[in-house]
Design a protein around this motif. Sequence first.
Motif, PDB file in Angstrom:
ATOM      1  N   PHE A   6       0.863  -1.171   0.000  1.00 20.68           N
ATOM      2  CA  PHE A   6       0.000   0.000   0.000  1.00 20.68           C
ATOM      3  C   PHE A   6       0.901   1.223   0.000  1.00 20.68           C
ATOM      4  O   PHE A   6       1.790   1.348   0.853  1.00 20.68           O
ATOM      5  CB  PHE A   6      -0.903   0.013   1.232  1.00 20.68           C
ATOM      6  CG  PHE A   6      -1.960  -1.053   1.216  1.00 20.68           C
ATOM      7  CD1 PHE A   6      -3.271  -0.729   0.894  1.00 20.68           C
ATOM      8  CD2 PHE A   6      -1.660  -2.374   1.507  1.00 20.68           C
ATOM      9  CE1 PHE A   6      -4.252  -1.711   0.872  1.00 20.68           C
ATOM     10  CE2 PHE A   6      -2.633  -3.364   1.487  1.00 20.68           C
ATOM     11  CZ  PHE A   6      -3.935  -3.023   1.165  1.00 20.68           C
ATOM     12  N   ALA A  10      -2.319   5.572   0.022  1.00 20.08           N
ATOM     13  CA  ALA A  10      -3.368   4.561   0.216  1.00 20.08           C
ATOM     14  C   ALA A  10      -3.486   4.195   1.693  1.00 20.08           C
ATOM     15  O   ALA A  10      -4.594   4.035   2.212  1.00 20.08           O
ATOM     16  CB  ALA A  10      -3.075   3.326  -0.622  1.00 20.08           C
ATOM     17  N   LYS A  11      -2.354   4.088   2.379  1.00 21.09           N
ATOM     18  CA  LYS A  11      -2.384   3.797   3.817  1.00 21.09           C
ATOM     19  C   LYS A  11      -3.099   4.904   4.581  1.00 21.09           C
ATOM     20  O   LYS A  11      -3.880   4.639   5.492  1.00 21.09           O
ATOM     21  CB  LYS A  11      -0.963   3.602   4.349  1.00 21.09           C
ATOM     22  CG  LYS A  11      -0.372   2.268   3.980  1.00 21.09           C
ATOM     23  CD  LYS A  11       1.095   2.148   4.312  1.00 21.09           C
ATOM     24  CE  LYS A  11       1.431   2.405   5.729  1.00 21.09           C
ATOM     25  NZ  LYS A  11       2.855   2.198   6.032  1.00 21.09           N
ATOM     26  N   SER A  67       1.504  -7.925   3.631  1.00 21.78           N
ATOM     27  CA  SER A  67       1.418  -6.532   3.185  1.00 21.78           C
ATOM     28  C   SER A  67       2.014  -5.625   4.248  1.00 21.78           C
ATOM     29  O   SER A  67       2.251  -6.050   5.376  1.00 21.78           O
ATOM     30  CB  SER A  67      -0.037  -6.128   2.897  1.00 21.78           C
ATOM     31  OG  SER A  67      -0.681  -5.666   4.050  1.00 21.78           O
ATOM     32  N   GLU A  89       0.284  -3.705  -5.929  1.00 22.56           N
ATOM     33  CA  GLU A  89       0.324  -2.430  -5.209  1.00 22.56           C
ATOM     34  C   GLU A  89      -1.053  -1.781  -5.203  1.00 22.56           C
ATOM     35  O   GLU A  89      -1.757  -1.785  -6.211  1.00 22.56           O
ATOM     36  CB  GLU A  89       1.330  -1.493  -5.878  1.00 22.56           C
ATOM     37  CG  GLU A  89       1.523  -0.181  -5.141  1.00 22.56           C
ATOM     38  CD  GLU A  89       2.598   0.676  -5.774  1.00 22.56           C
ATOM     39  OE1 GLU A  89       3.646   0.861  -5.138  1.00 22.56           O
ATOM     40  OE2 GLU A  89       2.386   1.147  -6.915  1.00 22.56           O
ATOM     41  N   VAL A  90      -1.420  -1.219  -4.063  1.00 22.28           N
ATOM     42  CA  VAL A  90      -2.635  -0.417  -3.938  1.00 22.28           C
ATOM     43  C   VAL A  90      -2.187   1.034  -3.850  1.00 22.28           C
ATOM     44  O   VAL A  90      -1.383   1.389  -2.987  1.00 22.28           O
ATOM     45  CB  VAL A  90      -3.462  -0.807  -2.692  1.00 22.28           C
ATOM     46  CG1 VAL A  90      -4.667   0.122  -2.546  1.00 22.28           C
ATOM     47  CG2 VAL A  90      -3.905  -2.256  -2.773  1.00 22.28           C
ATOM     48  N   ARG A  91      -2.712   1.849  -4.741  1.00 27.51           N
ATOM     49  CA  ARG A  91      -2.367   3.270  -4.796  1.00 27.51           C
ATOM     50  C   ARG A  91      -3.593   4.105  -4.452  1.00 27.51           C
ATOM     51  O   ARG A  91      -4.698   3.591  -4.344  1.00 27.51           O
ATOM     52  CB  ARG A  91      -1.886   3.637  -6.205  1.00 27.51           C
ATOM     53  CG  ARG A  91      -0.673   2.855  -6.640  1.00 27.51           C
ATOM     54  CD  ARG A  91      -0.303   3.134  -8.069  1.00 27.51           C
ATOM     55  NE  ARG A  91       0.864   2.354  -8.462  1.00 27.51           N
ATOM     56  CZ  ARG A  91       1.247   2.181  -9.706  1.00 27.51           C
ATOM     57  NH1 ARG A  91       0.569   2.732 -10.691  1.00 27.51           N
ATOM     58  NH2 ARG A  91       2.304   1.448  -9.972  1.00 27.51           N
ATOM     59  N   MET A  99      -8.826   4.087  -5.385  1.00 28.33           N
ATOM     60  CA  MET A  99      -7.659   3.292  -4.997  1.00 28.33           C
ATOM     61  C   MET A  99      -7.449   2.185  -6.030  1.00 28.33           C
ATOM     62  O   MET A  99      -8.031   1.101  -5.913  1.00 28.33           O
ATOM     63  CB  MET A  99      -7.835   2.698  -3.597  1.00 28.33           C
ATOM     64  CG  MET A  99      -7.784   3.740  -2.527  1.00 28.33           C
ATOM     65  SD  MET A  99      -7.465   3.115  -0.858  1.00 28.33           S
ATOM     66  CE  MET A  99      -8.173   1.513  -0.826  1.00 28.33           C
TER      67      MET A  99
END
Length: 132
Positions: A6, A10-11, A67, A89-91, A99
Amino acid sequence: MKQLTFTAEAKQRIAKYLRPGKKIVLDFDDGVGPFSAIGNCSLDANCRLIFVNQNADLHDFDERVASNIGDVWIKSEPYANIQFENQMEVRFNPKYFTMPLVSPTKGTLTENLEVVDLTEPVATEYKGTHDC
């Protein structure tokens, strides 16, 4: 082992959901499992990041992905898992407040990873059928 990263943005976007006593599920809405009532009839990827209580029954989510926000559980079945690569990957896209879930070789799996917070365990799963 698979790894889901992340980005810092995103976090920050999901920080309010990150609490002790929660499990994190990355669900592909395919009609299997307690979070997928009827499945996704369209041809787009409908992925959701679901936060559930630690004691939720997640027997359909049998693969753990490491993660930088904690373990994330996914379905190991090939049809639900084929899109996920070893590095994902999470953006966060601040322009559209979305996201994206991105693969380094396959590109964007979904433009917007839906975030769902379930405070109570799901008691049953959908047993019927549907017609798209």
